[in-house]
Design a protein around this motif. Structure first.
Motif, PDB file in Angstrom:
ATOM      1  N   HIS A   1      -8.613   6.408  -6.348  1.00 21.15           N
ATOM      2  CA  HIS A   1      -8.758   7.317  -7.496  1.00 21.15           C
ATOM      3  C   HIS A   1      -8.345   6.641  -8.792  1.00 21.15           C
ATOM      4  O   HIS A   1      -7.526   5.725  -8.789  1.00 21.15           O
TER       5      HIS A   1
ATOM      6  N   ASP B   1      -0.524   3.190  -8.413  1.00 20.22           N
ATOM      7  CA  ASP B   1      -1.142   4.420  -7.885  1.00 20.22           C
ATOM      8  C   ASP B   1      -2.136   4.958  -8.898  1.00 20.22           C
ATOM      9  O   ASP B   1      -1.787   5.754  -9.746  1.00 20.22           O
ATOM     10  N   SER B   2      -3.395   4.519  -8.827  1.00 19.05           N
ATOM     11  CA  SER B   2      -3.939   3.667  -7.780  1.00 19.05           C
ATOM     12  C   SER B   2      -4.911   2.670  -8.415  1.00 19.05           C
ATOM     13  O   SER B   2      -5.844   2.235  -7.793  1.00 19.05           O
TER      14      SER B   2
ATOM     15  N   GLU C   1      -7.477  13.163  -8.011  1.00 16.95           N
ATOM     16  CA  GLU C   1      -6.656  13.131  -6.795  1.00 16.95           C
ATOM     17  C   GLU C   1      -5.276  13.744  -7.016  1.00 16.95           C
ATOM     18  O   GLU C   1      -4.778  14.486  -6.184  1.00 16.95           O
ATOM     19  N   GLU C   2      -4.666  13.426  -8.136  1.00 16.86           N
ATOM     20  CA  GLU C   2      -3.270  13.819  -8.335  1.00 16.86           C
ATOM     21  C   GLU C   2      -3.103  15.300  -8.642  1.00 16.86           C
ATOM     22  O   GLU C   2      -2.041  15.856  -8.476  1.00 16.86           O
TER      23      GLU C   2
ATOM     24  N   ASP D   1      -5.129   4.266  -1.020  1.00 15.42           N
ATOM     25  CA  ASP D   1      -4.241   5.016  -1.923  1.00 15.42           C
ATOM     26  C   ASP D   1      -2.830   4.969  -1.352  1.00 15.42           C
ATOM     27  O   ASP D   1      -2.058   5.899  -1.512  1.00 15.42           O
TER      28      ASP D   1
HETATM   29 ZN   LIG Z   1      -2.554   7.961  -5.388  1.00 16.88          ZN
END
Ligand SMILES: [Zn+2]
Length: 460
Positions: free
Chosen positions: A95, A128-129, A159-160, A185
Motif C-alpha cells: 500500500h 510501512d510500506s 490500507e491504514e 506489508d
Molecule cells: Zn502497512
C-alpha cells in the motif's frame, strides 16, 4: 523467447546496483504525506499514487489500471507484467498510504522530510510500506520487466484507514485469481533474520456501559450510597485479567506459540517498558501477543484530571479492543467477551454491552510448494540464514479478503519492514540493507515459484 533465468549471484549483484536509485524512490515517495485517515487532505494520496505508478512505469511495467469504488478517495493501482506462456501468476500486494505522523516533537527529524542516515531512511511511511513498493519495482527491474512468472501488482491507497475496497476481492475474485500471493506489508522479526509471517490476530471492539442515576449527583451529598457508574464499570473491567495479567475471559482461544519470537529484553525495549515495570501475563511471549487474546481499554469517558467534578457519575462507558487468536472467529470471541461482561454485576448493577465490528485473523497454510519456494528465496537473500516464522498482533483486513476470494493461492507474507522499524510510531525508519535483501528475496521467489508451480510438463 523467454528471458534467461538469472542465478542467485546475478540477482544479488543487480539488486545492489539498483539500491541507490531505490532509496531515492523511497525518499521521493515518503516526502508525500499520503495519510488516508479521515480529515486529512486527499491531494497527497493522489500524488503518492502518481509517484508509485511512475516507479512501476520506470521499471518497465506497461499495463497499469486502477480500481476506484464508491467510498474510496484514492484508487487501488493494478499493474500487470506478463510472464512466459504457461507461467504461474503471482499477485503482489502492498500500500502507498501511511498513518499520521503523530506528535512532530517526538521525531528526530521532520516526519515528512525523509533523511538518509547511517544506512537507514527515517520518515513516516518509509518502512510501512513505501519500501515495499520500491522492493517490488526493484525486483521487476532485476528481471528487466521480463519476470519468470506473470505478475499482478496491487498497490492500495486505503490500507491504514480502511475503505469499501476491502470487500472488492469478495465481489470480484477474478481480479485476484493467482497461484500464489506475496503480501509485502510485513517483514523480519529483527534485521538479518529472514521471517515469514504466518498469523495475524483478529480484532473486535466491545462497548460496555453502566447507568446508575437519572443525572450526576453531588459526591458529598450522595456519595457513599448513590452508585457511581464509573467505579462500577472499573470494577467490571478489573475482572478481565487475573493478578498476573493473563486474560481470564472464558471462550477465548490461546495456544502456545512455536515460531520465532522476541526475547523478553527485546520486547521490553521495543515496547519501551519503563524500568521496574514488569510485563503482564505468563507463558511464552508469542502466545501472549500472537496466539492468545489481549484486551485493552481503548476508550473511557471521564472528566479529565485537569477538570475533575465533585459528582457521583450517573453513567459511564468504556470501549475495549479484543485481539483474537488468528484461528478463532473474531465475532465468536467478541460474543464470549460480551457474555462475560453481561454476567458481571458490579455492586449488583447490570451492564449494557454492545459487540462491535469484528475482523477475523489470518492463519497461513504452510508447507506447500510456494511456501518452500519462499523459504529458499528468503534464506538465500539473507546469506543462508534459516527462515523463521512470525505472527503479528495487528490485522491486515485485505489479507482475509484475499484468502476468502482465492483460498487455493498460498499466501506468503514477507517484506522490508523489520521489527525495529517503529511503524506507526515516531522515528519510523527503513534499513537499506533489508530493502536490498527484500528485492533479492522477491526476485528469487519469482524464479523459484515459477519452477515449483510449473504445470507445462504435466500436460505433455
Ligand atoms: Zn502497512
Amino acid at each position: 523467447m523467454d528471458a534467461p533465468l538469472l542465478d542467485d549471484a546475478g540477482i544479488a549483484a543487480e539488486a545492489a546496483r539498483l539500491t541507490p536509485g531505490l532509496v531515492d524512490d523511497v525518499v521521493r515517495l515518503s516526502r508525500i504525506p499520503s495519510v488516508a485517515t479521515d480529515g486529512f487532505p486527499v491531494g497527497p494520496l493522489h500524488e503518492a499514487h502518481d509517484v508509485a505508478v511512475d516507479m512501476l512505469r520506470a521499471a518497465g511495467v506497461q499495463e497499469i489500471s486502477q480500481i476506484m469504488l464508491d467510498g474510496m478517495t484514492t484508487p487501488t493501482i493494478v499493474a500487470d507484467v506478463a510472464g512466459p506462456p504457461g507461467a504461474p501468476t503471482v499477485l503482489v500486494y502492498t500500500h502507498y498510504d501511511v498513518v499520521p505522523a503523530g506528535d512532530d516533537a517526538l521525531w528526530s527529524s521532520p516526519p515528512f522530510e525523509p533523511v538518509v542516515v547511517d544506512g537507514t531512511v527515517v520518515g513516516r511511511g518509509t518502512a510501512d510500506s513505501k519500501a515495499n513498493i520500491a522492493a517490488i519495482a526493484g525486483a521487476i527491474r532485476v528481471w528487466g520487466a521480463r519476470p519468470p512468472v506473470t505478475l499482478r501488482i496491487i498497490l492500495e491507497g486505503h490500507e491504514e484507514f480502511g475503505s469499501s475496497y476491502e470487500l472488492h476481492p469478495l465481489t470480484s475474485p477474478d481480479t485476484y485469481r493467482a497461484d500464489a500471493m506475496v503480501i509485502a506489508d510485513v517483514g523480519n522479526v529483527r534485521p538479518g533474520q529472514p521471517t515469514l509471517t504466518i498469523g495475524l490476530r483478529g480484532s473486535v471492539s466491545v462497548t460496555v456501559e453502566a447507568h446508575t442515576l437519572g443525572t450526576d449527583k453531588h459526591s458529598g451529598q450522595f456519595g457513599g450510597a448513590a452508585p457511581d457508574a464509573r467505579t462500577a464499570l472499573i470494577r467490571a473491567l478489573a475482572t478481565l485479567h487475573d493478578d498476573a495479567g493473563d486474560v481470564v475471559v472464558p471462550g477465548l482461544l490461546r495456544e502456545p506459540w512455536t515460531g520465532a519470537s522476541y526475547t523478553q529484553d527485546e520486547f521490553r525495549d521495543l515496547a519501551d517498558v519503563l524500568p521496574g515495570v514488569p510485563l503482564v501475563g505468563t507463558g511464552d511471549l508469542g502466545s501472549r501477543i500472537w496466539s492468545g487474546p489481549a484486551i485493552t481499554v481503548i476508550g473511557f469517558d471521564a472528566p479529565p484530571t485537569t477538570a475533575p467534578l465533585n459528582a457521583v457519575a450517573s453513567s459511564a462507558r468504556a470501549v475495549l479492543n479484543l485481539r483474537v487468536h488468528p484461528g478463532q472467529k473474531a465475532a465468536e470471541a467478541g460474543e464470549a467477551l460480551g457474555a462475560h461482561l453481561r454476567a458481571q454485576r458490579p455492586f449488583g448493577i447490570p451492564l449494557e454491552v454492545t459487540v462491535g465490528e469484528a475482523g477475523d485473523g489470518f492463519l497461513a497454510k504452510t508447507g506447500g510448494p510456494a511456501w518452500h519456494a519462499a523459504e529458499r528465496a528468503l534464506s538465500i537473500a539473507w546469506d543462508g540464514a534459516p527462515v523463521d516464522t512470525l505472527a503479528m498482533g495487528g490485522s491486515i483486513p485485505i489479507v482475509m479478503a484475499f484468502d476468502e476470494a482465492v483460498p487455493q493461492a498460498e499466501k506468503l507474507l514477507f517484506g522490508a519492514t523489520d521489527g525495529y522499524c517503529n511503524i506507526h510510531a515516531p522515528n519510523e525508519r527503513l534499513l537499506i540493507d533489508e530493502l536490498t535483501r527484500t528485492v533479492v528475496a522477491m526476485a528469487i521467489f519469482w524464479r523459484e515459484v515459477a519452477t515449483a508451480l510449473d504445470t507445462t510438463d504435466e500436460e505433455a
